[in-house]
Design a protein around this motif. Structure first.
Motif, PDB file in Angstrom:
ATOM      1  N   ILE A 100       0.878  -1.174   0.000  1.00 42.34           N
ATOM      2  CA  ILE A 100       0.000   0.000   0.000  1.00 42.34           C
ATOM      3  C   ILE A 100       0.913   1.220   0.000  1.00 42.34           C
ATOM      4  O   ILE A 100       1.828   1.314   0.825  1.00 42.34           O
ATOM      5  N   ARG A 101       0.683   2.148  -0.924  1.00 37.00           N
ATOM      6  CA  ARG A 101       1.557   3.309  -1.057  1.00 37.00           C
ATOM      7  C   ARG A 101       0.801   4.590  -0.723  1.00 37.00           C
ATOM      8  O   ARG A 101      -0.428   4.669  -0.870  1.00 37.00           O
ATOM      9  N   ASN A 102       1.572   5.615  -0.306  1.00 35.37           N
ATOM     10  CA  ASN A 102       0.975   6.932  -0.109  1.00 35.37           C
ATOM     11  C   ASN A 102       1.001   7.706  -1.427  1.00 35.37           C
ATOM     12  O   ASN A 102       1.420   7.186  -2.457  1.00 35.37           O
ATOM     13  N   ARG A 103       0.580   8.956  -1.402  1.00 39.69           N
ATOM     14  CA  ARG A 103       0.490   9.731  -2.642  1.00 39.69           C
ATOM     15  C   ARG A 103       1.855  10.001  -3.268  1.00 39.69           C
ATOM     16  O   ARG A 103       1.948  10.293  -4.456  1.00 39.69           O
ATOM     17  N   LYS A 104       2.904   9.903  -2.481  1.00 42.51           N
ATOM     18  CA  LYS A 104       4.247  10.110  -3.013  1.00 42.51           C
ATOM     19  C   LYS A 104       4.863   8.828  -3.556  1.00 42.51           C
ATOM     20  O   LYS A 104       5.976   8.838  -4.070  1.00 42.51           O
ATOM     21  N   GLY A 105       4.161   7.734  -3.412  1.00 37.71           N
ATOM     22  CA  GLY A 105       4.670   6.462  -3.910  1.00 37.71           C
ATOM     23  C   GLY A 105       5.439   5.655  -2.891  1.00 37.71           C
ATOM     24  O   GLY A 105       5.971   4.582  -3.218  1.00 37.71           O
ATOM     25  N   ASP A 106       5.531   6.137  -1.645  1.00 37.35           N
ATOM     26  CA  ASP A 106       6.243   5.397  -0.601  1.00 37.35           C
ATOM     27  C   ASP A 106       5.366   4.272  -0.054  1.00 37.35           C
ATOM     28  O   ASP A 106       4.156   4.442   0.124  1.00 37.35           O
ATOM     29  N   VAL A 107       5.987   3.144   0.250  1.00 39.31           N
ATOM     30  CA  VAL A 107       5.254   2.007   0.820  1.00 39.31           C
ATOM     31  C   VAL A 107       4.955   2.281   2.286  1.00 39.31           C
ATOM     32  O   VAL A 107       5.866   2.535   3.083  1.00 39.31           O
ATOM     33  N   VAL A 108       3.669   2.228   2.647  1.00 39.69           N
ATOM     34  CA  VAL A 108       3.259   2.479   4.035  1.00 39.69           C
ATOM     35  C   VAL A 108       2.484   1.303   4.620  1.00 39.69           C
ATOM     36  O   VAL A 108       2.037   1.358   5.764  1.00 39.69           O
ATOM     37  N   GLY A 109       2.319   0.253   3.854  1.00 38.80           N
ATOM     38  CA  GLY A 109       1.611  -0.923   4.353  1.00 38.80           C
ATOM     39  C   GLY A 109       1.961  -2.144   3.528  1.00 38.80           C
ATOM     40  O   GLY A 109       2.236  -2.033   2.325  1.00 38.80           O
ATOM     41  N   LEU A 110       1.975  -3.313   4.165  1.00 40.58           N
ATOM     42  CA  LEU A 110       2.309  -4.560   3.476  1.00 40.58           C
ATOM     43  C   LEU A 110       1.352  -5.669   3.899  1.00 40.58           C
ATOM     44  O   LEU A 110       0.993  -5.786   5.082  1.00 40.58           O
ATOM     45  N   THR A 111       0.910  -6.458   2.929  1.00 41.92           N
ATOM     46  CA  THR A 111       0.147  -7.675   3.193  1.00 41.92           C
ATOM     47  C   THR A 111       0.989  -8.847   2.717  1.00 41.92           C
ATOM     48  O   THR A 111       1.205  -9.018   1.511  1.00 41.92           O
ATOM     49  N   CYS A 112       1.485  -9.628   3.651  1.00 45.29           N
ATOM     50  CA  CYS A 112       2.364 -10.755   3.320  1.00 45.29           C
ATOM     51  C   CYS A 112       1.527 -12.037   3.353  1.00 45.29           C
ATOM     52  O   CYS A 112       1.242 -12.579   4.429  1.00 45.29           O
ATOM     53  N   ARG A 113       1.103 -12.475   2.183  1.00 42.47           N
ATOM     54  CA  ARG A 113       0.202 -13.636   2.097  1.00 42.47           C
ATOM     55  C   ARG A 113       0.996 -14.914   1.902  1.00 42.47           C
ATOM     56  O   ARG A 113       1.903 -14.989   1.077  1.00 42.47           O
ATOM     57  N   VAL A 114       0.643 -15.944   2.658  1.00 43.08           N
ATOM     58  CA  VAL A 114       1.296 -17.241   2.560  1.00 43.08           C
ATOM     59  C   VAL A 114       0.795 -17.962   1.311  1.00 43.08           C
ATOM     60  O   VAL A 114      -0.417 -18.117   1.120  1.00 43.08           O
TER      61      VAL A 114
END
Length: 543
Positions: A100-114
């Motif tokens: 999940i990225r913010n408006r600047k393109g930085d990653v601010v969230g991750l979903t690590c699916r098995v």
């Protein structure tokens, strides 16, 4: 099933240690201490929030301190590059890391699916897979479509030339070398999702496959490419968005996969001969696929063996005949039985009774108790709870009231109602204050017949549910406000999983809304609050 087959079915490969190795040390240690490897679905890391893990039976908090930006970057540095879908992987594994990225393109969230390879999952439909027919798999997110697709590719690759078009590297895993779970099948990666249809055609033209495997056909160009592949004599096995065949029929982008739908105007004579209205829906062309499989659960399926016949029957208001229900019991035994799914019109109207029985009922009489419906006539999509045993259905004539909302209200209240088209057939009328005050001919006729008239303040599901409570005298059994709000959220989630684009819930306070958001997240759906207090409410839609 032999002992060898049982062993094969139970064999699971998940490479979970590879996923653990990219997580921050304290989170990795906590997960290992839990010891529930086989039940782990996802690890959620959102900036400024506590990390959580999702298991098959719920979600747990991994620690009390919030996720920092450095921890997000720690994980990002240890996975592959993110594509245009904001998905990445771990080389030679099936795990998926979504950003999940913010408006600047930085990653601010991750979903690590098995990601897991489960060998033997297609035993329940192996005869169909090996028949050479093109097969389309439908099902909600997380139900196992990709796992089944991967296993089909592995099994067929022992006998045929199989090429996988792997758009997000979910079938064959990340990296240049595919995961062993696809066996001898060859894998073609896609540079960007928008080019998936081109790679599908390239696979046929350049690599001489006998079978093409494709995950998530979601765009019109991909539907056209799928038809081109099928017409060249190549077996196509794919998945598409939607839970049921009628979801697909009503999807203008993907309906071509099952032949497409067009409106046809009949002559007066032909309409009389068919006993139907002049404008009808018909299938435009032969379906791209020969069979369609609706995945209800990981080991419970609805199989449309003759897809063309099923489409024609649904469009004409009949029940398809070449439909099977397949499931595996707790002992591992596979059962195949005839299924009787509802026709398209039945599903749209929310009917739970047999169509012919409804048509033959005398005007003005309530139907027999729904519990008397023979088990042989119950649809594969019905459950006894849906039939509201012990209550007799009531014929309702709705005037100035949205029929779809009224039917949904009836289903939510578990009250058996039948909406009729004429006042003469009704046991009562439901209308709104606006229409009642107009004193139209229909209102006067209802009053002359001494028909009970229920007047709603406005045309909302809440008003309709309150009205049905009065009609069926269930006020004394009404649940507490929180229970009622959560029940409404669960019903909405079920409607969205069954293809409804979105459902807006009744206004609630902040605590109740948070509980409703939690239910939506557990079902892998998107939810958001909108409006201003005290009318702020939750909207639930597809992810």
């Amino acid at each position: 099933m032999t002992n060898g087959e049982e062993h094969l079915y139970n064999h699971i490969t998940d490479n979970l240690d590879a996923l653990m190795s990219i997580l921050p040390e304290d989170i990795r240690t906590y997960l290992q201490e839990q010891g529930r490897r086989d039940d782990l679905l996802e690890v959620i890391l959102d900036l400024g929030r506590v990390p959580t893990a999702r298991y098959t039976d719920g979600e747990i908090v991994l620690r009390e301190t919030e996720v920092s930006r450095d921890e997000i970057q720690y994980v990002v540095n240890r996975v592959g590059e993110f594509d245009e879908d904001n998905r990445a992987g771990i080389a030679r594994t099936l795990h998926r890391i979504a950003a999940i990225r913010n408006r600047k393109g930085d990653v601010v969230g991750l979903t690590c699916r098995v990601g897991r390879a489960v060998y033997g999952t297609i035993a329940i439909i192996q005869d169909i897979i090996e028949s050479g027919n093109s097969i389309l798999l439908l099902g909600r997110p997380g139900v196992g479509k990709t796992t089944m697709l991967r296993e089909a590719a592995r099994v067929l690759a022992d006998k045929k030339r199989v090429v996988i078009v792997d758009t997000s590297n979910e079938i064959g895993g990340d990296g240049d070398i595919p995961h062993p779970a696809i066996g001898r099948a060859r894998r073609m990666q896609v540079e960007t999702p928008a080019l998936q249809h081109e790679v599908m055609i390239e696979a046929v033209e350049n690599h001489n496959p006998e079978v093409i495997v494709i995950d998530e056909i979601g765009r019109e160009l991909e539907a056209v490419a799928a038809r081109t592949i099928a017409e060249r004599g190549v077996q196509l096995i794919g998945t598409a968005h939607g839970n049921t065949l009628d979801n697909l029929l009503m999807n203008p982008t993907l309906s071509d996969l099952v032949g497409g739908v067009e409106s046809v105007t009949l002559s007066d004579e032909e309409a009389r001969r068919r006993n139907t209205q002049k404008t009808i829906l018909e299938r435009r062309a032969p379906p791209t696929f020969d069979s369609l499989i609706e995945i209800e659960a990981r080991q419970r399926l609805i199989v449309h063996n003759g897809l063309a016949e099923s489409v024609d029957a649904l469009l004409r208001g009949r029940r398809p005949s070449q439909v099977e229900r397949r499931y595996r019991d707790t002992d591992g035994e596979i059962h195949v039985e005839q299924a009787v799914p509802l026709s398209l019109q039945d599903r749209e109207r929310g009917k739970r009774d047999d169509r012919q029985g409804m048509a033959s009922r005398p005007s003005g009489r309530a139907s027999e108790p729904a519990s008397n419906v023979p088990a042989s006539q119950m649809s594969a999509f019905q459950t006894p709870a849906d039939l509201s045993p012990g209550r007799e259905a009531i014929n309702i004539f709705s005037y100035g009231v949205n029929r779809n909302r009224l039917e949904k209200a009836g289903r939510r209240m578990h009250t058996p109602i039948h909406l009729v088209k004429r006042v003469q057939e009704a046991d009562l009328m439901i209308t709104t204050k606006q229409f009642y005050n107009q004193r139209t001919k229909v209102i006067k006729e209802a009053e002359q017949r001494n028909l009970p008239i229920y007047v709603l303040r406005n045309d909302t599901i809440g008003q309709m549910q309150s009205c049905l409570s009065d009609i069926f005298d269930v006020k004394s059994q009404e649940p507490k406000p929180l229970e009622q709000a959560l029940t409404e959220a669960r019903e909405a989630i079920r409607e969205v999983l069954n293809g409804e684009p979105e459902v807006v819930l009744s206004p609630q306070n902040a605590y109740v809304r948070r509980r409703q958001h939690e239910l939506a997240r557990a079902a892998d759906l998107i939810s958001m609050s909108r409006g201003k207090e005290p009318n702020r409410r939750v909207r639930i839609c597809q992810s």
